[in-house]
Design an enzyme around this catalytic site. Structure first.
Site, mmCIF file in Angstrom:
data_model
loop_
_atom_site.group_PDB
_atom_site.id
_atom_site.type_symbol
_atom_site.label_atom_id
_atom_site.label_comp_id
_atom_site.label_asym_id
_atom_site.label_seq_id
_atom_site.Cartn_x
_atom_site.Cartn_y
_atom_site.Cartn_z
ATOM 1 N N THR A 242 0.959 -1.237 -0.026
ATOM 2 C CA THR A 242 0.039 -0.050 -0.092
ATOM 3 C C THR A 242 0.992 1.107 0.136
ATOM 4 O O THR A 242 0.547 2.342 -0.725
ATOM 5 C CB THR A 242 -0.911 -0.067 1.184
ATOM 6 O OG1 THR A 242 -1.748 -1.247 1.306
ATOM 7 C CG2 THR A 242 -1.758 1.419 1.200
ATOM 8 N N HIS B 47 1.842 2.002 -3.417
ATOM 9 C CA HIS B 47 0.646 2.704 -3.955
ATOM 10 C C HIS B 47 0.651 3.935 -3.901
ATOM 11 O O HIS B 47 0.732 4.732 -5.105
ATOM 12 C CB HIS B 47 -0.535 1.958 -3.743
ATOM 13 C CG HIS B 47 -0.593 0.602 -4.416
ATOM 14 N ND1 HIS B 47 -0.420 0.172 -5.520
ATOM 15 C CD2 HIS B 47 -0.856 -0.514 -3.491
ATOM 16 C CE1 HIS B 47 -0.817 -1.150 -5.742
ATOM 17 N NE2 HIS B 47 -0.931 -1.671 -4.470
ATOM 18 N N GLU C 295 3.014 -0.357 9.684
ATOM 19 C CA GLU C 295 3.670 -1.362 10.088
ATOM 20 C C GLU C 295 4.776 -1.128 10.884
ATOM 21 O O GLU C 295 5.617 -0.457 10.320
ATOM 22 C CB GLU C 295 4.247 -2.655 9.445
ATOM 23 C CG GLU C 295 3.085 -2.850 8.126
ATOM 24 C CD GLU C 295 3.501 -3.735 7.067
ATOM 25 O OE1 GLU C 295 4.750 -4.457 7.061
ATOM 26 O OE2 GLU C 295 2.775 -3.983 5.822
ATOM 27 N N CYS D 169 -20.539 0.902 16.483
ATOM 28 C CA CYS D 169 -21.245 0.454 15.476
ATOM 29 C C CYS D 169 -21.628 -1.197 15.772
ATOM 30 O O CYS D 169 -21.261 -1.568 16.724
ATOM 31 C CB CYS D 169 -20.780 0.600 14.289
ATOM 32 S SG CYS D 169 -19.044 -0.398 13.774
ATOM 33 N N CYS E 141 -18.700 -3.372 15.241
ATOM 34 C CA CYS E 141 -17.745 -3.348 16.564
ATOM 35 C C CYS E 141 -18.285 -3.794 17.992
ATOM 36 O O CYS E 141 -17.894 -4.642 18.469
ATOM 37 C CB CYS E 141 -17.351 -1.940 16.813
ATOM 38 S SG CYS E 141 -16.291 -1.165 15.881
ATOM 39 N N CYS F 136 -15.576 -2.824 10.883
ATOM 40 C CA CYS F 136 -16.202 -1.480 11.185
ATOM 41 C C CYS F 136 -16.321 -0.617 9.879
ATOM 42 O O CYS F 136 -15.259 -0.086 9.478
ATOM 43 C CB CYS F 136 -15.157 -0.913 12.323
ATOM 44 S SG CYS F 136 -15.935 0.584 12.490
ATOM 45 N N ASP G 142 3.083 -17.945 -8.716
ATOM 46 C CA ASP G 142 3.369 -16.723 -8.999
ATOM 47 C C ASP G 142 4.093 -16.334 -10.432
ATOM 48 O O ASP G 142 4.336 -17.257 -10.966
ATOM 49 C CB ASP G 142 4.371 -15.931 -7.805
ATOM 50 C CG ASP G 142 4.307 -14.474 -7.615
ATOM 51 O OD1 ASP G 142 3.789 -14.004 -6.653
ATOM 52 O OD2 ASP G 142 4.484 -13.704 -8.656
ATOM 53 N N LEU H 92 -6.506 -7.871 -3.887
ATOM 54 C CA LEU H 92 -7.374 -6.795 -4.568
ATOM 55 C C LEU H 92 -7.308 -6.562 -6.110
ATOM 56 O O LEU H 92 -6.001 -6.575 -6.501
ATOM 57 C CB LEU H 92 -7.268 -5.538 -3.841
ATOM 58 C CG LEU H 92 -7.843 -5.456 -2.346
ATOM 59 C CD1 LEU H 92 -7.660 -3.920 -1.887
ATOM 60 C CD2 LEU H 92 -9.467 -5.690 -2.411
#
Lengths: 350, 350, 350, 350
Positions: A43, A46, A67, A101, A104, A112, A200, A269
């Site tokens: 990410t 990206h 992380e 919510c 949760c 969530c 892969d 994704l």
């Protein structure tokens, strides 16, 4: 010292900057953490490249990174931590959830709908210091190696994916050997998989897959995946598919190699919507179950990670292929972007 | 009397013929059944019209039909039935399975890869008599109305679909009100659904949906489904989607109306592969689980049907909109093809 | 040659006899197997000693034994085996089930109320030859060692017990290190247990437990089980209890060491009814789930065993402590009765 | 007005007192609630009678009561409620949990080992006003009748018990028709039970059981339970047992009437340890699963209750047999103690 170094996205567009910034002050329910190690996620790449998703989601200026492992050095005014102390060695769940919510309240905080993500929606951990809600902090065992502790947020994706399905005594196909795919291999082994086949398109990654325990690694294009995979599973197809690549071709091939009644967990994704997906034959008529995987379970996945790592059943060390001081962040991110790496860990303050 | 009337596909191409044929003799492990009622499935209409699927699957000559109720009138030589007797009132599982593959040996015979289907791969029940493997026979309660008993094969699709997910105290969206979709409404109610919303494009079918207990019925095109559906579920989306239509637009809309962590059971077969399916947003990032549904569980679904029907918790009578003697099969099938019907039952020998 | 040697109970009362007997002829749906190895179960010792249970269950004359591996040498007239051939290397499920009751029809044949057990209700495998219903035969991989193949019926108890609960990343307490308890240790490890603690009252068996992978072994009387067990699980109690001893004290201690919400699988049979069982505090108020375990799942457990044994994830060889020709059956059974053994394998025809 | 009326245990020993007391002030994370209705639980009767359990658990002085409905009239300083407002109509989860233990962090707060219970460990709701942690508050639908809203804490026991097992299309035996047992009858019906048989020793309660939907009610001593129960379930035993009485004889009889592979949920607490429990035959050899049930799931059970009550699938009104002003608390409690009541609701301030 009141300032710190950090890697940030300062403006819309590609690239990051290495900035000097005030050390943040923890809010009432927050903690201040000194970051000791931070690892790179796809990410982050990206966001660095400023892809379509980043353009819609990221609001500069923003410190990147989600992380890490580090040390608690201050508490906010209203933190009444029962289990945390100054000096504790910690990592963190990157999903900051609302707590009120229905998801949760039912114990499914990982989905969530009000989630904000560290280093995506709030300032992250590519920095010497970081503030975080106390509820997001996870105390690491003291004996856990720093670089391994830093990987847990991402490792949690792999653990969540594998643990969502039942791999006990099952044959498992893993499509995609990026970091999460690679980490899922020893987890599937630890949780009882009989035979693990990984695919892969990168020989570099396939070599890592072999190193962490895949029984057979196949190049998704150059090898005859269907035939070679079938040979190792007695020509009976696979019980489980872990789709970690996001490639539509991998999803289709993986599902076609599932037994009737098989199960797939989908973490990868896709780059876009699916343009030719044979739902009838790949899913419905075979009675397949698909699980979409988001984040990590709070906190079941973290307990599972602690068990896997402290018992040495899973060893993530072979997957840490590069380490840099944070000041060499650009080299680190370019290495990650090259595809010729496993996990890359950076160390602030060096 | 040694011959019988039957409805058969005699040649490749559209249409059926009404034929005179020898009454079949049961094989060693088979039974001979006198058909008392047989109901029409959408699949039969596909075969009648000779659609793409039929052209690849059906090998004429073939007697059509796989939903029925009747009476056992003879046993094959090696049938040692512990629970069956001459005169028993029975229906049958239409999937003739191998019994020796892994799926069969694990109790998942409904997805046996060697399945042959009554009236599709072997001569069916649009006839006065029929032979079947004794293992496929299900003994009906004596008090079950004949026309209801005839529907069970199809009712089993609905029961299997609903029971695969947990609808207890849940909000349920049902997309598609063909026979299986309609039958799933009272089943979802019986199994504890709080709120049931049903969609279709046929006002006729929506009226039937209302009759069998949907709390809200919506026209998939003319109504503002998202808004009206949300109003009835406190604007919190749905816990469960039962996709019974096969329409790609219904699938997408249904999944978009699911809560994070929601579950979908997919029975409807799409007319083709999906051309624009947003797997990321509709499934993966919301942590959705999808179950492809094939057939009925042997024999769990049949026990469930017996419970639902004999306790009168589910009443299928309102869904039987037309009844014909078998000799008027063409009128019956054309009525089914018109979309202006619920289930249609035909009676041989009248 | 038309006769064979066999170990049989000829009369009510303690002891067995070594007899000469006609080689049996397979019934229509049966196979004739040449026994190559047979292993001793605790049940066989009970029958030898003629305990209370045996007196009520066993009807002499009867050939004993239900664990074996051998070769198919003849088929009954009406066997149409799709997957079996003369010369196949096989073992067998010892539970001969009816196939028509609700449990069987739902895929839960291991709890068929009409079960007859090999070597208990029908002539068993302590013999050179044996007939069995073809439906009970399991084809072994050719590469499986003979002595290991012989253990599978009993190994299946351990695999069934462990697989009924979820041990993935969990702390597991195993009370009782008889053969099934010992075999459950590597299975729990293979299926992902983090920490395995085993208890028994026999130092001999505790040493075997250590050898097959327990992280900690404790003498149920001489050690301070509660304290030492807690030390290794961070003083948080256990997630899972596998009760393999049948000792009421072990059951109580094991349940008291479970976390709230923990799970127990109970295989060990108590010598009598429980005389002081604190259901409130040990089960109800802690929200514990108890699973009674009977037999092995047909055929899920057998597929699991094949996966565990052929992948070498589980190695049963260290548990085979003694091997005898069948002619030395008495020495073998007395050794088993002494408690100073693991599994004991006997070889007919030697 | 700064004082209120309340029912309290002032000293060790039997009985309660009706006292005048300061209205409490909410703590920082608490709310102040005006109690509009409060219902009597069997536990309150135990405390009144000062039984063995009470002597060990209760520390006077203490206001009793844990089932209620009322209105929020003040918030503590640090309450930042996202979904609550002054005037909201609320009830409450009576278990005050720590939020930081493993059970809480895994979403299983109902078995938090640090639980304190309202009206048992902290001042309760037999009073005009009450303070509670804001996290324990549940907002009721405005349309829910006051007296029904008051029952939810106890209703939650029934809903939790029934929802722990799968009653869909199953035959269900309920042993014990106290309030929780009675409330479980319409829940089992709502969640799909085919046949419900209820037993008790009180004709008064059996009549209530019939009123709320049991298909058959049997006197545990005077009727031939085994035979009459079997007649209604086709002599195949029951799929599910809900043990709501705590009577050892009911537990044994209930388990003996379960099918092989059946499931039992145990809510009833026995008066003592079990003195003669046949674990082998009742649980292990039949492959039975037992679930100990504690409290209600936070917050899954409350969402389920809302669905069941607002959809009118479950109507608790017939079970409210008596209503009193709080000032007549003694008459109310004596009525409850007589066994000739369903639920009893009291109204403060009248």
């Amino acid at each position: 010292m009141t300032t710190m170094q950090a890697v940030a996205k300062l403006h819309s567009g590609p690239g990051f900057a290495y900035i000097q910034k005030e050390i943040p002050t923890p809010g009432q329910q927050e903690v201040l953490i000194k970051v000791q190690a931070t690892s790179i996620c796809g990410t982050d790449v990206h966001i660095y490249k400023w892809d379509h998703w980043s353009q819609n989601r990221i609001h500069p200026p923003l410190i990147i990174g989600h992380e890490f492992a580090g040390e608690i050095i201050a508490f906010g005014d209203q933190v009444h931590p029962d289990e945390l102390q100054l000096g504790d060695f910690v990592s963190a769940e990157s999903h900051i959830v609302c707590g009120t919510c229905q998801q949760c309240r039912l114990g499914h905080a990982h989905i969530c709908p009000n989630t904000r993500i560290l280093g995506v929606d709030t300032n992250g951990c590519y920095a010497e210091y970081l503030t975080l809600p106390v509820n997001n902090v996870w105390k690491n065992p003291k004996t856990m190696p720093l670089e391994v502790a830093s990987l847990q947020e991402n490792f949690g994706n792999a653990v969540h994916t594998v643990s969502t399905v039942d791999v006990r005594a099952k044959t498992v196909l893993i499509t995609g050997c990026g970091p999460a795919g690679l980490m899922s291999i020893p987890v599937a082994r630890a949780f009882g998989a009989e035979i693990i086949v990984a695919t892969d398109v990168s020989p570099y990654r396939l070599e890592l897959a072999r190193k962490v325990g895949a029984d057979l690694v196949l190049h998704a294009i150059n090898d005859n995946v269907s035939q070679q995979a079938q040979d190792i599973v007695r020509h009976k197809n696979f019980d489980v598919l872990l789709e970690m690549s996001g490639a539509p071709s991998a999803l289709a091939q993986g599902l076609s190699l599932l037994k009737p009644g098989g199960t797939a967990a989908l973490l990868g994704l896709a780059p876009d919507t699916l343009k030719d997906f044979d739902l009838n034959n790949l899913v419905i008529m075979k009675g397949i179950t698909l699980h979409g995987i988001a984040g990590r379970r709070l906190w079941e996945t973290w307990y599972q990670m602690r068990a896997l790592l402290t018992s040495n059943v899973v060893d993530l060390a072979p997957l840490i292929t590069h380490q840099f001081p944070l000041s060499r962040w650009q080299e680190a991110i370019e290495t990650m972007a090259s595809g010729k790496s496993g996990k890359i860990v950076m160390y602030p303050g060096e």
